[in-house]
Design a protein around this motif. Sequence first.
Motif, PDB file in Angstrom:
ATOM      1  N   VAL A 118       0.639  -1.179  -0.021  1.00  0.00           N
ATOM      2  CA  VAL A 118       0.108   0.044  -0.081  1.00  0.00           C
ATOM      3  C   VAL A 118       0.798   1.224   0.088  1.00  0.00           C
ATOM      4  CG1 VAL A 118      -1.641   1.467   1.235  1.00  0.00           C
ATOM      5  CG2 VAL A 118      -1.959  -1.178   1.105  1.00  0.00           C
ATOM      6  N   ALA A 119       1.929   1.328   0.829  1.00  0.00           N
ATOM      7  CA  ALA A 119       2.760   2.330   1.010  1.00  0.00           C
ATOM      8  C   ALA A 119       3.475   2.651  -0.609  1.00  0.00           C
ATOM      9  CB  ALA A 119       3.816   2.081   2.015  1.00  0.00           C
ATOM     10  N   GLU A 120       3.808   1.681  -1.084  1.00  0.00           N
ATOM     11  CA  GLU A 120       4.517   1.835  -2.648  1.00  0.00           C
ATOM     12  C   GLU A 120       3.580   2.238  -3.354  1.00  0.00           C
ATOM     13  OE1 GLU A 120       5.748  -2.089  -3.179  1.00  0.00           O
ATOM     14  OE2 GLU A 120       7.829  -1.872  -2.211  1.00  0.00           O
ATOM     15  N   LEU A 130      -5.783  -4.228   5.590  1.00  0.00           N
ATOM     16  CA  LEU A 130      -6.010  -3.170   6.832  1.00  0.00           C
ATOM     17  C   LEU A 130      -4.863  -2.753   7.573  1.00  0.00           C
ATOM     18  CD1 LEU A 130      -9.431  -4.447   7.814  1.00  0.00           C
ATOM     19  CD2 LEU A 130      -9.102  -2.504   6.478  1.00  0.00           C
ATOM     20  N   GLN A 131      -4.015  -3.776   7.732  1.00  0.00           N
ATOM     21  CA  GLN A 131      -2.827  -3.730   8.459  1.00  0.00           C
ATOM     22  C   GLN A 131      -1.971  -2.413   7.762  1.00  0.00           C
ATOM     23  OE1 GLN A 131      -1.541  -7.787   9.051  1.00  0.00           O
ATOM     24  NE2 GLN A 131      -2.415  -8.014  11.152  1.00  0.00           N
ATOM     25  N   GLU A 132      -1.817  -2.872   6.325  1.00  0.00           N
ATOM     26  CA  GLU A 132      -0.909  -1.830   5.819  1.00  0.00           C
ATOM     27  C   GLU A 132      -1.525  -0.379   5.805  1.00  0.00           C
ATOM     28  OE1 GLU A 132       0.818  -3.261   1.916  1.00  0.00           O
ATOM     29  OE2 GLU A 132       0.400  -5.305   2.384  1.00  0.00           O
ATOM     30  N   PHE A 133      -2.748  -0.423   5.513  1.00  0.00           N
ATOM     31  CA  PHE A 133      -3.398   0.845   5.521  1.00  0.00           C
ATOM     32  C   PHE A 133      -3.264   1.563   6.955  1.00  0.00           C
ATOM     33  CE2 PHE A 133      -6.215  -0.748   1.994  1.00  0.00           C
ATOM     34  CZ  PHE A 133      -5.888   0.201   1.141  1.00  0.00           C
ATOM     35  N   ARG A 134      -3.261   0.865   8.109  1.00  0.00           N
ATOM     36  CA  ARG A 134      -2.998   1.452   9.335  1.00  0.00           C
ATOM     37  C   ARG A 134      -1.694   2.205   9.460  1.00  0.00           C
ATOM     38  NH1 ARG A 134      -4.287  -2.942  13.645  1.00  0.00           N
ATOM     39  NH2 ARG A 134      -3.590  -0.927  15.026  1.00  0.00           N
ATOM     40  N   SER A 135      -0.603   1.389   8.827  1.00  0.00           N
ATOM     41  CA  SER A 135       0.626   1.850   9.004  1.00  0.00           C
ATOM     42  C   SER A 135       0.920   3.144   8.118  1.00  0.00           C
ATOM     43  CB  SER A 135       1.483   0.752   8.449  1.00  0.00           C
ATOM     44  OG  SER A 135       1.565   0.448   7.207  1.00  0.00           O
ATOM     45  N   CYS A 136       0.015   3.416   7.227  1.00  0.00           N
ATOM     46  CA  CYS A 136       0.275   4.591   6.314  1.00  0.00           C
ATOM     47  C   CYS A 136      -1.121   5.576   6.374  1.00  0.00           C
ATOM     48  CB  CYS A 136       0.753   4.464   5.023  1.00  0.00           C
ATOM     49  SG  CYS A 136      -0.341   3.272   4.123  1.00  0.00           S
ATOM     50  N   VAL A 137      -1.709   5.578   7.610  1.00  0.00           N
ATOM     51  CA  VAL A 137      -2.994   6.017   7.620  1.00  0.00           C
ATOM     52  C   VAL A 137      -2.889   7.751   7.511  1.00  0.00           C
ATOM     53  CG1 VAL A 137      -3.157   6.412  10.189  1.00  0.00           C
ATOM     54  CG2 VAL A 137      -5.393   6.187   8.825  1.00  0.00           C
ATOM     55  N   THR A 138      -1.760   8.334   7.740  1.00  0.00           N
ATOM     56  CA  THR A 138      -1.612   9.776   7.965  1.00  0.00           C
ATOM     57  C   THR A 138      -1.362  10.350   6.326  1.00  0.00           C
ATOM     58  OG1 THR A 138       0.971   9.352   8.087  1.00  0.00           O
ATOM     59  CG2 THR A 138      -0.517   9.887   9.905  1.00  0.00           C
ATOM     60  N   GLN A 139      -1.229   9.133   5.577  1.00  0.00           N
ATOM     61  CA  GLN A 139      -1.157   9.511   4.029  1.00  0.00           C
ATOM     62  C   GLN A 139      -2.413   9.603   3.492  1.00  0.00           C
ATOM     63  OE1 GLN A 139       2.110   7.738   1.988  1.00  0.00           O
ATOM     64  NE2 GLN A 139       2.675   6.887   3.727  1.00  0.00           N
ATOM     65  N   LEU A 140      -3.455   9.056   4.092  1.00  0.00           N
ATOM     66  CA  LEU A 140      -4.976   8.863   3.453  1.00  0.00           C
ATOM     67  C   LEU A 140      -5.639  10.187   3.545  1.00  0.00           C
ATOM     68  CD1 LEU A 140      -5.464   5.122   4.571  1.00  0.00           C
ATOM     69  CD2 LEU A 140      -4.725   6.088   2.613  1.00  0.00           C
ATOM     70  N   THR A 141      -5.123  11.093   2.813  1.00  0.00           N
ATOM     71  CA  THR A 141      -5.920  12.706   3.006  1.00  0.00           C
ATOM     72  C   THR A 141      -7.041  12.706   1.970  1.00  0.00           C
ATOM     73  OG1 THR A 141      -4.350  13.493   1.284  1.00  0.00           O
ATOM     74  CG2 THR A 141      -3.511  13.731   3.775  1.00  0.00           C
ATOM     75  N   MET A 186     -12.101  -2.408  12.843  1.00  0.00           N
ATOM     76  CA  MET A 186     -12.281  -1.558  14.048  1.00  0.00           C
ATOM     77  C   MET A 186     -11.075  -0.588  14.548  1.00  0.00           C
ATOM     78  SD  MET A 186     -15.031  -3.203  16.547  1.00  0.00           S
ATOM     79  CE  MET A 186     -16.680  -3.938  15.982  1.00  0.00           C
ATOM     80  N   ALA A 187      -9.940  -1.366  14.341  1.00  0.00           N
ATOM     81  CA  ALA A 187      -8.656  -0.744  14.745  1.00  0.00           C
ATOM     82  C   ALA A 187      -8.383   0.260  13.575  1.00  0.00           C
ATOM     83  CB  ALA A 187      -7.530  -1.806  14.631  1.00  0.00           C
ATOM     84  N   PHE A 188      -8.638  -0.253  12.380  1.00  0.00           N
ATOM     85  CA  PHE A 188      -8.597   0.764  11.230  1.00  0.00           C
ATOM     86  C   PHE A 188      -9.553   2.093  11.271  1.00  0.00           C
ATOM     87  CE2 PHE A 188     -10.361   2.183   7.203  1.00  0.00           C
ATOM     88  CZ  PHE A 188      -9.136   2.641   6.633  1.00  0.00           C
ATOM     89  N   LEU A 189     -10.476   1.820  11.575  1.00  0.00           N
ATOM     90  CA  LEU A 189     -11.632   2.906  11.648  1.00  0.00           C
ATOM     91  C   LEU A 189     -11.106   4.031  12.906  1.00  0.00           C
ATOM     92  CD1 LEU A 189     -15.238   1.284  11.587  1.00  0.00           C
ATOM     93  CD2 LEU A 189     -14.285   2.824  10.003  1.00  0.00           C
ATOM     94  N   SER A 190     -10.663   3.415  13.823  1.00  0.00           N
ATOM     95  CA  SER A 190     -10.102   4.244  15.126  1.00  0.00           C
ATOM     96  C   SER A 190      -8.885   5.005  14.585  1.00  0.00           C
ATOM     97  CB  SER A 190      -9.613   3.269  16.302  1.00  0.00           C
ATOM     98  OG  SER A 190     -10.549   2.532  16.661  1.00  0.00           O
ATOM     99  N   ASN A 191      -8.200   4.370  13.883  1.00  0.00           N
ATOM    100  CA  ASN A 191      -6.848   5.121  13.323  1.00  0.00           C
ATOM    101  C   ASN A 191      -7.498   6.162  12.287  1.00  0.00           C
ATOM    102  OD1 ASN A 191      -5.342   3.608  15.037  1.00  0.00           O
ATOM    103  ND2 ASN A 191      -4.365   2.427  13.239  1.00  0.00           N
ATOM    104  N   LEU A 192      -8.181   5.733  11.745  1.00  0.00           N
ATOM    105  CA  LEU A 192      -8.623   6.783  10.417  1.00  0.00           C
ATOM    106  C   LEU A 192      -9.226   7.811  10.843  1.00  0.00           C
ATOM    107  CD1 LEU A 192      -8.934   7.129   7.256  1.00  0.00           C
ATOM    108  CD2 LEU A 192     -11.063   6.016   7.342  1.00  0.00           C
TER     109      LEU A 192
END
Length: 606
Positions: free
Chosen positions: A23-25, A59-70, A97-103
């Motif tokens: 996801v990051a790449e 979802l694990q990958e999205f959580r690691s780069c959630v700050t980029q999901l503008t 749920m963990a992803f939603l919390s981070n997002l």
Amino acid sequence: METDDRDFLNTPPVKTVRFGGSVAETLAKQKQGDKIDYELLKHQLADPEIKDAQIINWLQEFRSCVTQLTKEHEQLIYTILRLPWVGRSQAVVEEYMAFLSNLVSAQTVYLCACLKMVISHFIPKRVTICEGGIDISDSDDEDENLPRNFDQCHQALQLIIRFVPSTSRFLMPILQDNFPFIQKSSRTLECYVHNLLRVTIYIPSIRREVLEVIIGKMLKLDVSASRSDIDEAEENAVQQQAEGLTEEGLFDMDEDVSEDPPSRTAVMAHPVAERLDSLMAVLLAYIKDICNVNGSFVVESTKELYKDLLSVFDKVILPTHASCHVQYTLFYLCSFRLALAEAFLDHLWKILQSPSQPAVLRQAAAGYMGSFLARAKFIPVLTVKACLDLLLSWIHQYIDSQDSNGKQACCDIGLHGPFYTACQAVFYTLIFRHRAILEGNMKKGLEYLQSLNLERVVMCQLNPLKVCLPSVTSMFAAITRKYQVVFCYTIIERNNRNVLPVVRSSAGGDSLTTNTNPLDSFFPFDPYLLQRSGQLIEPLYQVWEELADTELPPTQTGNQGSREDEDDFLCGETPKTEGVVGMTPGSYDSNFCCPSSMGSPPITFQ
């Protein structure tokens, strides 16, 4: 290849087949203008056959780069929010749920989108079954996993609230906008209302607004199903059931056939009444659970709920004419403690006597007051008498004010509407409660009735007997004649010799019809017709008890027809008064044998 029964809680997910980089790449490439992997990622996320392991890995990958999901990635986020996470394995649910919390913590711009996604799961998922190209299904009503799915939705919502405390400010419009269309199935509406009420348990600040939305929708159902329509549908269903049993009996000659009439089924025959019955059952159960915890009555919770329901009553129920059932929410709540019933009566009384309130609301308050006093078994005689004292004191003061102005008072509904409805409330209450007032000590009871000075009310120039419902007038006259409290028949006969209010035909032309309900009266606590929710109302409800022959008017003695399952001397519906009000001659019999009336109708003698 993963197996469907793999335990994701205790073992890491197996490696899954996927295309494109991490996801990051992919996000980095997209930022540089290379969108191939980005579009491929969205396509794979939208795959209806996506596996649990794939969802967890992404979802694990999205959580690691959630700050980029503008904001520029909103289409990607919307794709993630459409992932089928509800009802999946516990590992998927927890990861989502963990992803939603981070997002929502990192990108509050997606808060409303996340809320809409969670709320969309408050109803059973739609299952499409087509026959001949026609969709014949509404929702997966029989899904045994619904309770678990709803639990997961509420867990997600509570998690979002924990990370974004201001969530409640944005939630209410979403809850309102997602309310299913009232023509949806009973199960769909029932699930959504149940879940809305459940939200108020952990977000109490929005309870009043939630109740207003729910009751507003229920009122739309209520006013679209008249009492006569519901009664007719139920009678037809019983008749069809009886005919079916008769036909079966033709082929079962040797078997014993029960002579008992067919009973009404738990499911209402009228489709709108069935939907309303389901919602009333949910709402009454909610009221009971809020006020009683572990079998103990909770005073503070009940008081707060009463305040919220009373606010909704003022805003949407009281102004709604001829609703049949929704108002029973307050009736039921008031049955828990006498103090609640007395507070409700005091509230209605203040509206009735307030000149600053619109006349239509004052008249509605009088109708509620009279109907509540007459029908609520849990209201003791002392409270009934106290309310009658208040009403009669106000009525006498009103008559005094008309006598003191030196002008000839006339029977004008437009000018004196609240006065007439207050009089009718008194008459109606006495019809139902006179036995309770008199029993035990007849002498004191009669002294009390004499102290009300009803004769002055009946004989005053404003002439309330002329505009009250004929059925109420006749029963009140019969009762007061029996106990020699006041003799009304001279006034009634004089009124009938003169003129009756009429309404011009809405179809045009010169035809005129007798208007038997010039006050446009309705009694909000007329018999409750919904069957399942009605089981909670029935023990609290005062049904109409037939008068003895000695109590009936002379012309009606012995003519009182018996109607099965009819508990009210008021039967039918009142016609709405549209058009130009005029005057026309009438007769005493036309008062008794009037057509149907709105809400509580005129008496029908057979």
